[in-house]
Design an enzyme around this catalytic site. Structure first.
Site, PDB file in Angstrom:
ATOM      1  N   HIS A 142       0.848  -1.204   0.000  1.00 29.73           N
ATOM      2  CA  HIS A 142       0.000   0.000   0.000  1.00 29.73           C
ATOM      3  C   HIS A 142       0.885   1.257   0.000  1.00 29.73           C
ATOM      4  O   HIS A 142       0.363   2.371   0.025  1.00 29.73           O
ATOM      5  CB  HIS A 142      -0.901   0.035   1.233  1.00 29.73           C
ATOM      6  N   ARG A 162      -9.807   3.209  -6.986  1.00 32.50           N
ATOM      7  CA  ARG A 162     -11.282   3.101  -6.916  1.00 32.50           C
ATOM      8  C   ARG A 162     -11.864   4.456  -6.562  1.00 32.50           C
ATOM      9  O   ARG A 162     -11.166   5.281  -5.921  1.00 32.50           O
ATOM     10  CB  ARG A 162     -11.588   2.080  -5.808  1.00 32.50           C
TER      11      ARG A 162
HETATM   12  P1  PAP Z   1      -7.398  -4.135   1.607  1.00 34.80           P
HETATM   13  O1  PAP Z   1      -6.955  -2.754   1.278  1.00 34.80           O
HETATM   14  O2  PAP Z   1      -7.627  -4.330   3.084  1.00 34.80           O
HETATM   15  O3  PAP Z   1      -6.522  -5.182   1.007  1.00 34.80           O
HETATM   16  P2  PAP Z   1      -9.276  -4.401  -0.536  1.00 34.80           P
HETATM   17  O4  PAP Z   1      -9.339  -5.817  -0.940  1.00 34.80           O
HETATM   18  O5  PAP Z   1      -8.457  -3.477  -1.367  1.00 34.80           O
HETATM   19  O6  PAP Z   1      -8.878  -4.303   0.992  1.00 34.80           O
HETATM   20  O7  PAP Z   1     -10.746  -3.804  -0.533  1.00 34.80           O
HETATM   21  C1  PAP Z   1     -11.837  -4.486  -0.003  1.00 34.80           C
HETATM   22  C2  PAP Z   1     -13.023  -4.107  -0.881  1.00 34.80           C
HETATM   23  O8  PAP Z   1     -13.013  -4.918  -2.057  1.00 34.80           O
HETATM   24  C3  PAP Z   1     -14.350  -4.380  -0.185  1.00 34.80           C
HETATM   25  O9  PAP Z   1     -15.244  -3.400  -0.699  1.00 34.80           O
HETATM   26  P3  PAP Z   1     -16.596  -2.971   0.050  1.00 34.80           P
HETATM   27  O10 PAP Z   1     -16.242  -2.696   1.473  1.00 34.80           O
HETATM   28  O11 PAP Z   1     -17.083  -1.758  -0.668  1.00 34.80           O
HETATM   29  O12 PAP Z   1     -17.538  -4.104  -0.103  1.00 34.80           O
HETATM   30  C4  PAP Z   1     -14.658  -5.783  -0.681  1.00 34.80           C
HETATM   31  O13 PAP Z   1     -16.000  -6.135  -0.559  1.00 34.80           O
HETATM   32  C5  PAP Z   1     -14.225  -5.660  -2.118  1.00 34.80           C
HETATM   33  N1  PAP Z   1     -13.970  -6.973  -2.735  1.00 34.80           N
HETATM   34  C6  PAP Z   1     -13.298  -8.029  -2.217  1.00 34.80           C
HETATM   35  N2  PAP Z   1     -13.292  -9.057  -3.068  1.00 34.80           N
HETATM   36  C7  PAP Z   1     -13.975  -8.663  -4.157  1.00 34.80           C
HETATM   37  C8  PAP Z   1     -14.343  -9.307  -5.379  1.00 34.80           C
HETATM   38  N3  PAP Z   1     -13.985 -10.555  -5.639  1.00 34.80           N
HETATM   39  N4  PAP Z   1     -15.045  -8.593  -6.281  1.00 34.80           N
HETATM   40  C9  PAP Z   1     -15.426  -7.320  -6.046  1.00 34.80           C
HETATM   41  N5  PAP Z   1     -15.123  -6.654  -4.896  1.00 34.80           N
HETATM   42  C10 PAP Z   1     -14.412  -7.320  -3.963  1.00 34.80           C
END
Ligand code: PAP
Length: 335
Positions: A142, A162
């Site tokens: 990150h 995003r």
């Molecule tokens: P991190 O920074 O802690 O690694 P990261 O994976 O970048 O987290 O972001 C999590 C977001 O990706 C979540 O979004 P939301 O809170 O708006 O729901 C999570 O739901 C979303 N996410 C994880 N896996 C997927 C997937 N397979 N397809 C689409 N969105 C996803």
């Protein structure tokens, strides 16, 4: 390529070097500006970016000890921009000859465990030894581009960003789940103010995005710049881009076998979030243990509409518009 097991730690440098880094870290923490934190009490402004103190130390260790290799592939992102999804897509694309789709590595391992997360690998002595990982080594970070050692310019990067309004909502939920137990919950009003001021882990958001945007314009063959929203819209197109960028485009035979489509289906939100490993499993980041289910909340575009007032939306959009002016980069409805 290798998925990161418990990596060995090597004593390649004298303890004295490490002690010097600890002293530098202690000095920094006493002298640099601090602001309210999201997970921990304070974030510190280190070279223009707000970091959890443990990641300042990790950054010092990264610069002192990490040796990049031209075959390394990095996944870089601002928190909550789609890292989990991209990890799944990348690991299944790069390993498509190794795993079959009926009994896949991702059926048993949370996507977050499939990459070495630099920030949490580098925290104490002896230093983690990455040299035995087979090529291409996969790293996630990150850190903004400007906080990485200059040697990484020879490596390939995939950057995912995003709509910041969705990032804010996702991050607020996530950080409250993993927030230090001795701190009161972080209110949404405070999270909003902090985000608008740029005080957000690895932020300001706009500086993070710009750091990779500029680097990708300078070296488009080295940095693939993606948006969560485009992955949602055209996942198969993105998987094809990933395969080509990582050096192995899909063949005609693979197209006949619909491999790209299988990868998209394997990694979609519904499928991954319903796997036992992602409902019940955990991932360790140094000392922090996170339930895998926290990485799967809604997975939607535009959930911010359920939380931001019109005034809040206008304020964030205004800040982002102003900060990204001239970069060619936009988010939200104007993107
Ligand atoms: P991190 O920074 O802690 O690694 P990261 O994976 O970048 O987290 O972001 C999590 C977001 O990706 C979540 O979004 P939301 O809170 O708006 O729901 C999570 O739901 C979303 N996410 C994880 N896996 C997927 C997937 N397979 N397809 C689409 N969105 C996803």
């Amino acid at each position: 390529m290798s998925t990161p097991p418990s990596l060995p730690r090597t004593e390649t440098k004298e303890d004295a070097d490490y002690i010097k880094i600890c002293e530098e870290y202690n000095y920094l923490i006493e002298t640099i500006p601090k602001g309210n934190g999201w997970r921990v009490k304070h974030l510190y402004n280190y070279n223009g970016f707000w970091l959890n103190p443990i990641y300042i130390k990790a950054n010092l260790l990264l610069h002192a000890y990490f040796k990049s290799h031209p075959t390394d592939i990095f996944l870089a992102s601002f928190m909550k921009s789609g890292t989990t999804w991209l990890k799944a897509l990348m690991i299944s694309t790069i390993n498509r000859h190794r795993y079959n789709f009926c009994d896949h590595h991702l059926h048993h391992h949370g996507p977050q465990t499939t990459f070495s997360f630099l920030e949490s690998e580098l925290h104490s002595y002896p230093i983690t030894d990455f040299t035995n990982m087979s090529a291409p080594r996969l790293f996630a970070t990150h850190f903004p581009r400007t906080l990485l050692p200059s040697s990484v310019t020879s490596c390939k990067f995939i950057y995912i960003c995003r709509d910041p309004k969705d990032v804010l909502i996702s991050k607020w939920f996530f950080m409250n789940k993993i927030r230090d137990k001795d701190l009161p919950p972080l209110s949404f009003a405070e999270a909003f103010e902090l985000f608008c001021k740029g005080i957000s882990d690895f932020g300001p958001f706009w500086e993070h995005v710009l750091s990779y945007r500029r680097a990708s314009l300078d070296a488009p063959d080295k940095i693939l710049f993606l948006k969560y929203e485009e992955v949602k819209e055209q996942p198969e197109v993105v998987v094809r881009k990933l395969a080509a960028f990582m050096g192995e485009p899909f063949t005609m035979e693979e197209d006949e076998e619909r491999v790209a489509e299988n990868i998209v289906n394997l990694c979609n939100f519904e499928n991954l979030s319903n796997l036992e490993v992602n409902k019940k499993g955990v991932t360790k980041f140094g000392k922090l243990v996170v339930d895998n289910r926290e990485f799967f909340r809604k997975g939607k575009i535009g959930d911010w509409k359920n939380y931001l007032t019109e005034e809040m939306k206008e304020r964030i959009d205004g800040i982002i518009h102003e900060k990204l002016k001239g970069s060619g980069l936009t988010f939200g409805e104007s993107a």
